[in-house]
Write a protein that holds these residues in place. Structure first.
Motif, short mmCIF file in Angstrom:
data_model
loop_
_atom_site.label_atom_id
_atom_site.label_comp_id
_atom_site.label_asym_id
_atom_site.label_seq_id
_atom_site.Cartn_x
_atom_site.Cartn_y
_atom_site.Cartn_z
N ILE A 128 29.64 18.22 41.10
CA ILE A 128 30.87 18.47 40.34
C ILE A 128 30.95 19.32 39.25
N LEU A 129 31.27 20.97 39.65
CA LEU A 129 31.27 22.13 38.71
C LEU A 129 32.28 21.48 37.63
N ASP A 130 32.40 21.90 36.30
CA ASP A 130 33.76 22.33 35.94
C ASP A 130 34.84 23.90 36.73
N ALA A 131 33.82 23.87 36.49
CA ALA A 131 34.28 25.60 36.47
C ALA A 131 36.30 26.00 37.55
N ASP A 132 36.71 26.39 36.94
CA ASP A 132 37.79 26.45 38.27
C ASP A 132 37.80 27.14 38.66
N SER A 133 36.67 28.17 38.68
CA SER A 133 37.30 29.75 40.04
C SER A 133 36.55 28.72 40.63
N TYR A 134 36.08 27.85 41.94
CA TYR A 134 35.39 27.20 42.70
C TYR A 134 36.04 26.53 43.17
N GLU A 135 36.54 25.69 44.25
CA GLU A 135 37.35 24.91 45.27
C GLU A 135 36.35 24.72 45.84
N MET A 136 36.90 23.15 46.55
CA MET A 136 36.37 22.27 47.54
C MET A 136 36.77 22.92 49.31
N ARG A 137 37.37 23.87 49.06
CA ARG A 137 37.94 24.12 50.37
C ARG A 137 38.05 25.94 50.91
N HIS A 138 36.67 26.84 51.02
CA HIS A 138 37.17 27.66 50.48
C HIS A 138 37.17 28.17 51.46
N LEU A 139 38.08 29.18 52.12
CA LEU A 139 37.82 30.01 53.75
C LEU A 139 36.53 30.40 53.69
N LEU A 140 35.47 29.99 55.02
CA LEU A 140 34.84 31.01 55.28
C LEU A 140 34.48 32.86 55.23
N ALA A 141 36.12 32.63 56.28
CA ALA A 141 36.98 33.97 56.90
C ALA A 141 37.38 35.31 55.49
N GLN A 142 37.40 34.34 54.22
CA GLN A 142 37.38 34.58 52.83
C GLN A 142 36.65 35.52 52.41
N PHE A 143 35.14 35.58 53.08
CA PHE A 143 33.67 35.88 52.47
C PHE A 143 33.51 37.45 53.12
N GLY A 144 34.16 37.65 54.82
CA GLY A 144 34.46 38.12 55.71
C GLY A 144 32.81 38.63 56.04
N GLY A 145 32.01 38.48 55.66
CA GLY A 145 30.87 38.69 56.78
C GLY A 145 30.86 38.35 58.56
N GLU A 146 29.67 38.47 58.63
CA GLU A 146 29.49 38.38 60.14
C GLU A 146 29.32 37.01 60.43
#
Length: 153
Positions: A128-146
């Protein structure tokens, strides 16, 4: 060579040296200590699967976090680095687990709790990272890749 009926790849052959050892298991699956890391065909190594060696139906879809977010910078605690037998984060490989949903764009990746792997010893640990910038549920769509609609993640 050993044989295993895998969740996504049918029957596969693997060697003992292919096994990743998770001394503490994965979160929620602490009793599972041995996995294979298998790439999905056509993913160029960015979409993979942690396949349990002892429980054929247990497999986790994983992604290369750097393919999604090139500036991803996981920083482990000193005790985590020691447990993995390294002195620095750069000595490790990192993968993030993916929760697959339909449509695929609703799938999420867990950047907060990556799996760190020492490629020399094949020892792995989910952290578990201490960094507040990362979350457990980032939507895949937000990264834009194909991401193909038929792809597992």
């Amino acid at each position: 060579m050993n044989k295993l009926q895998s969740k996504y790849f049918g029957e596969i052959d693997y060697a003992q040296e292919d096994i990743l050892t998770f001394p503490s298991g994965l979160f929620g699956f602490e009793e599972e200590h041995e996995f294979l890391l298998l790439p999905f065909e056509g993913s160029h190594g960015t979409l993979l699967c942690f396949q349990s060696v002892h429980t054929p139906a247990l497999a986790f879809v994983a992604m290369d976090p750097f393919a999604l977010l090139p500036d991803y910078t996981p920083v482990l605690q000193p005790q985590e680095l020691r447990a993995l037998g390294v002195k620095d984060n750069q000595e490790l490989g990192f993968y993030v687990l993916c929760v697959v949903k339909k449509p695929v764009a609703d799938s999420t990746v867990n950047l907060k709790c990556p799996v760190a792997i020492n490629p020399d010893t094949r020892v792995a640990q989910q952290v578990i990272l201490d960094a507040d910038s990362y979350e457990m549920r980032h939507l895949l769509a937000q990264f834009g890749g194909e991401h193909e609609e038929g792809a597992p993640c």
